[in-house]
Design a protein around this motif. Structure first.
Motif, PDB file in Angstrom:
ATOM      1  N   CYS A  31      -5.651   1.513   5.891  1.00 40.27           N
ATOM      2  CA  CYS A  31      -5.922   2.904   5.908  1.00 40.27           C
ATOM      3  C   CYS A  31      -7.288   3.347   4.929  1.00 40.27           C
ATOM      4  CB  CYS A  31      -4.990   3.460   5.057  1.00 40.27           C
ATOM      5  SG  CYS A  31      -4.801   3.033   3.187  1.00 40.27           S
ATOM      6  N   LEU A  53       0.423   4.159   1.128  1.00 41.07           N
ATOM      7  CA  LEU A  53       0.536   4.677   2.554  1.00 41.07           C
ATOM      8  C   LEU A  53       0.975   3.885   3.696  1.00 41.07           C
ATOM      9  CD1 LEU A  53      -3.063   6.462   2.225  1.00 41.07           C
ATOM     10  CD2 LEU A  53      -0.910   7.373   2.136  1.00 41.07           C
ATOM     11  N   CYS A  54       0.492   2.539   3.729  1.00 44.02           N
ATOM     12  CA  CYS A  54       0.816   1.633   5.045  1.00 44.02           C
ATOM     13  C   CYS A  54       2.173   0.595   4.986  1.00 44.02           C
ATOM     14  CB  CYS A  54      -0.492   0.527   5.121  1.00 44.02           C
ATOM     15  SG  CYS A  54      -2.036   1.785   5.221  1.00 44.02           S
ATOM     16  N   HIS A  70      -8.077  -1.147   0.481  1.00 43.80           N
ATOM     17  CA  HIS A  70      -7.522  -1.359   1.835  1.00 43.80           C
ATOM     18  C   HIS A  70      -8.122  -1.328   2.950  1.00 43.80           C
ATOM     19  CE1 HIS A  70      -3.213  -1.435   4.194  1.00 43.80           C
ATOM     20  NE2 HIS A  70      -4.009  -2.414   4.198  1.00 43.80           N
ATOM     21  N   CYS A 104       0.805  -1.003   0.030  1.00 44.02           N
ATOM     22  CA  CYS A 104       0.077  -0.087   0.114  1.00 44.02           C
ATOM     23  C   CYS A 104       0.917   1.246   0.120  1.00 44.02           C
ATOM     24  CB  CYS A 104      -1.009  -0.111   1.094  1.00 44.02           C
ATOM     25  SG  CYS A 104      -1.887   1.349   1.343  1.00 44.02           S
TER      26      CYS A 104
HETATM   27 ZN   LIG Z   1      -3.165   1.338   3.263  1.00 48.83          ZN
END
Ligand SMILES: [Zn+2]
Lengths: 89, 181
Positions: A61, A7-8, A57, A5
């Motif tokens: 997130c 972001l994650c 996701h 991901c």
């Molecule tokens: Zn994420």
């Protein structure tokens, strides 16, 4: 299977929900005509090669992601935020 | 007037302790999710600085400490834990009161990492996940927010309706880890 991901970071498949082909990001205009809407709603490519899917996701997130993967090798080639593609049009 | 007392999500369930770990409920104060409107994150960050002297945390990070903390809570969202939201924030962000929506627990002890390793599909060891780091991930089958608040201490949030499952799953893992000492 794992997805990275944006972001994650690197996460297990169980954190994600699969939606389908990423064509959903490119909705035709309301007056685009029957052919364009038929294509958008019903017709999908079935490539032996690269394909683009939407994943959510869900247990992370909460972002929608565009995942580019190879249907023959199963390699995941790219994971991008759907938000960025949406912003680009 | 009757003086009503709020019932905590984990009332009657906690604390529990096993060799190497302890699980207690924590009162974080007010919880408010802050979701900046499109393109407004910088403005929100300024407002947070002015109100709390805290920066807008990057993904997977927190800012602040015990009494006032900002926890990254997902895509374009942070959770303010502690004070009531400053009025100035309303201009550039959607604010949602989440105070009664989450069960908040603190898992601590020198085996806390081992307990979470049984339930969480990401690496929470210190080399990967230091103090102040946070993650949205799974705990068992529950969506959770997990933050390392100290060398051997984690703050764990799940939906309030799952408080009993949260305590059950953690307690079972704590027991199992203690049994393998
Ligand atoms: Zn994420």
């Amino acid at each position: 299977m794992r997805l990275t991901c944006p972001l994650c970071g690197d996460r297990d498949r169980r954190e994600f929900y699969y939606r389908g082909a990423a064509v959903a990001l490119h909705r035709p205009a309301p007056d685009a005509g029957v052919a364009a809407w038929d294509d958008y709603v019903h017709l999908r490519d079935n490539p032996a090669g690269e394909t683009r899917d939407l994943w959510h996701h869900e247990a992370g997130c909460g972002a929608w992601l565009v995942v580019t993967r190879h249907t023959v090798t199963h390699a995941v080639l790219e994971v991008a935020l759907a938000q960025d593609e949406g912003a680009a049009g | 007037m009757v003086d009503l007392e709020a019932k905590k999500p984990c009332a009657g369930l906690l604390p529990v302790a096993h060799p190497g770990t302890e699980l207690v409920e924590v009162d974080l104060g007010a919880l408010t999710s802050i979701a900046p409107f499109a393109g407004q994150q910088d403005a929100v960050s300024v407002a947070l600085q002015n109100a709390y002297r805290l920066g807008f945390p990057a993904p997977n990070r927190t800012t602040g400490t015990k009494d006032r903390r900002l926890i990254w809570f997902g895509r374009q969202m942070v959770l303010l834990a502690g004070p009531a939201p400053a009025a100035a924030l309303q201009k550039n962000a959607a604010l949602t009161d989440q105070t009664d929506a989450w069960a908040s627990v603190s898992l601590s002890g020198n085996r806390a990492e081992d307990v979470l390793a049984r339930l969480v599909p990401i690496d929470l060891r210190r080399a990967q996940f230091g103090t102040g780091h946070t993650a949205r991930t799974l705990l068992g089958h529950m969506n959770a927010s997990i933050t390392r608040t100290g060398a051997d201490r984690f703050l764990i949030l799940v939906f309030r309706s799952m408080a009993v499952t949260l305590v059950h799953d953690l307690n079972q893992a704590m027991e199992a880890v203690a049994a393998r000492r």
